[in-house]
Design an enzyme around this catalytic site. Structure first.
Site, PDB file in Angstrom:
ATOM      1  CB  SER A   1      -0.898   0.041   1.235  1.00 16.85           C
ATOM      2  OG  SER A   1      -0.103   0.028   2.407  1.00 16.85           O
TER       3      SER A   1
ATOM      4  CB  THR B   1       0.068   0.727  -4.433  1.00 19.93           C
ATOM      5  OG1 THR B   1      -0.130  -0.085  -3.275  1.00 19.93           O
ATOM      6  CG2 THR B   1       0.326   2.160  -4.045  1.00 19.93           C
ATOM      7  CE1 TYR B   2      -4.078  -1.310   0.648  1.00 20.87           C
ATOM      8  CE2 TYR B   2      -3.116  -2.529  -1.176  1.00 20.87           C
ATOM      9  CZ  TYR B   2      -3.360  -2.394   0.172  1.00 20.87           C
ATOM     10  OH  TYR B   2      -2.870  -3.328   1.058  1.00 20.87           O
TER      11      TYR B   2
ATOM     12  CB  SER C   1       6.154  -5.113  -4.311  1.00 22.24           C
ATOM     13  OG  SER C   1       4.875  -4.654  -4.680  1.00 22.24           O
ATOM     14  CB  ALA C   2       4.913   0.292  -3.376  1.00 25.32           C
TER      15      ALA C   2
END
Length: 128
Positions: A25, A57-58, A74-75
């Site tokens: 996120s 992403t969110y 992963s971001a």
């Protein structure tokens, strides 16, 4: 007809945290979320000004007033601390809403990730 329009933008925010092992996120200071008309779990696109990376992403809530921009999961591999990013969200808007004057929420950030200004349009680009 509906058009896919820019709905929200947080411009030139600095990444404050990269948490690789946190559930994926992007945590965003609640003040910034509200100013940009973003809500928790909304899909966002992030564009890294420093390295050109673009990813989705969110959003999740970050501590209010903290200036937090935390890339998680992963971001976290897509930026380094201090990188400047643009956070954007899009919406489907119908012609009637556009004709009625629908506008996006654009939020501009200072060096401490505090709000320095708002706009409802992107200025016309001109030659310099």
């Amino acid at each position: 007809m509906q058009r896919h329009m820019l709905k929200s933008k947080i411009h030139r925010a600095a990444v404050t945290h990269c948490e690789l092992h946190y559930e994926g996120s992007c945590a965003i200071d609640e003040d910034l979320l509200e100013a940009a008309n973003l809500i928790e779990n909304e899909r966002i696109d992030i564009w890294n000004i420093n390295n050109g990376e673009r990813f989705s992403t969110y959003a999740i809530k970050g501590e209010r007033g903290s200036g937090m921009i935390s890339l998680n999961g992963s971001a976290a591999r897509r930026a380094q601390l201090g990188d400047l990013v643009i956070i954007a969200a899009f919406a489907m808007v119908d012609e009637a809403e556009l004709q009625a004057g629908w506008k996006p929420k654009l939020v501009f950030i200072d060096e401490g990730n505090k709000i320095k200004g708002h706009r409802d349009h992107v200025p016309t680009q001109t030659w310099t």
